[in-house]
Design an enzyme around this catalytic site. Structure first.
Site, PDB file in Angstrom:
ATOM      1  N   SER A 145       0.850  -1.192   0.000  1.00  0.00           N
ATOM      2  CA  SER A 145       0.000   0.000   0.000  1.00  0.00           C
ATOM      3  C   SER A 145       0.881   1.235   0.000  1.00  0.00           C
ATOM      4  O   SER A 145       2.040   1.196   0.439  1.00  0.00           O
ATOM      5  CB  SER A 145      -0.889   0.010   1.247  1.00  0.00           C
ATOM      6  OG  SER A 145      -1.478   1.285   1.455  1.00  0.00           O
ATOM      7  N   TYR A 168      -2.176  -1.487   9.904  1.00  0.00           N
ATOM      8  CA  TYR A 168      -2.072  -1.532   8.446  1.00  0.00           C
ATOM      9  C   TYR A 168      -0.726  -0.989   7.987  1.00  0.00           C
ATOM     10  O   TYR A 168      -0.035  -1.588   7.153  1.00  0.00           O
ATOM     11  CB  TYR A 168      -3.216  -0.718   7.846  1.00  0.00           C
ATOM     12  CG  TYR A 168      -3.339  -0.780   6.339  1.00  0.00           C
ATOM     13  CD1 TYR A 168      -4.015  -1.831   5.731  1.00  0.00           C
ATOM     14  CD2 TYR A 168      -2.817   0.220   5.537  1.00  0.00           C
ATOM     15  CE1 TYR A 168      -4.158  -1.890   4.354  1.00  0.00           C
ATOM     16  CE2 TYR A 168      -2.952   0.179   4.156  1.00  0.00           C
ATOM     17  CZ  TYR A 168      -3.632  -0.877   3.567  1.00  0.00           C
ATOM     18  OH  TYR A 168      -3.767  -0.929   2.202  1.00  0.00           O
TER      19      TYR A 168
END
Length: 256
Positions: A145, A168
């Site tokens: 990401s 995350y």
């Protein structure tokens, strides 16, 4: 026009998800065969059919995998003898995932690291073992990401119930280095691991967030999941034969 995945068999873990299901369709379009795997095979099958994929297609095999269970991952790789590459698009998490930073307990943080990064480790490890046992070229694509590369832009979440989970960021940045570790350890040009790092993918987020996010791009705003697929297909193909340990960022300039 040349089909870049002709005669390749690709394993897609998380094939019932937003990105995984699209990749099933795209790989088949590019001449490849797909082993589509997810924890809930029925739900995966329904998802694939909902986007127009014939689940009885001769180029498609449906399989079950619990990415967080080492034995389940091992058994899936033992079941097939001709895998040329894989994509891990799974996203395992616990029920308290997504809490704001000060509300995240150590137990919850550790559990999410174990579920997501731990499963990425075991899947990557099994891909490497598979390559060693078969001794034929193998390309793995892990999904990272932009928030594995840059710090979050927290201001874009103002006025929404959303946040950017600390777990995350920790997981996605670690996956990038895990890739480098494993390809360096295996040390064979025929075994490649790369990542694609998407920017925000549109999934009906609040308008306030969508507007704020768009102002940080070059005009596209949140991307359609279709925009991510091309980079994954490239990394799976022989067109990227000596690309390894790399990360392709697809974000319309958000991370600049």
């Amino acid at each position: 026009m040349e089909k870049i995945l002709e005669n390749k068999t690709l394993l897609i873990a998380g094939a019932g998800g937003l990105l995984g299901s699209l990749l099933v369709s795209k790989v088949i379009e590019q001449g490849g065969k797909v082993i589509a795997a997810d924890i809930n095979q029925k739900a995966m099958s329904e998802r694939l059919e909902s986007i127009g994929i014939n689940v009885k297609n001769k180029h498609l095999t449906l399989a079950s995998i619990d990415i967080t269970n080492e034995k389940s991952v091992e058994e899936l790789f033992l079941k097939y003898s001709d895998i040329d590459g894989a994509v891990n698009s799974t996203y395992p998490r616990n029920k308290t995932y997504g809490a704001h930073f000060f509300d995240v307990s150590l137990d919850s943080f550790n559990e999410n690291i174990s579920l997501h990064l731990g499963s990425a480790f075991v899947f990557t490890q099994q891909c490497a073992k598979y390559f060693k046992s078969k001794n034929t070229p193998f390309s793995l694509v892990n999904i990272s990401s932009i928030y594995g590369v840059i710090a979050p832009k927290f201001e874009i979440y103002n006025g929404t119930p959303m946040s950017m989970p600390v777990e995350y960021a920790a997981i996605k940045s670690a996956i990038l280095h895990l890739n480098k570790y494993v390809v360096a350890y295996v040390n064979d040009s025929r075994f490649r691991i790369n990542s694609v790092s998407p920017g925000g993918i549109f999934d009906h987020q609040p308008d306030a967030f969508l507007d704020a996010y768009k102002k940080n791009t070059h005009g596209a705003g949140m991307l359609d999941v279709e925009e991510i697929a091309g980079s994954v297909l490239f990394l799976l193909s022989d067109n990227s034969r000596y690309v390894t340990g790399q990360n392709i960022i697809v974000d319309d300039g958000f991370s600049l």
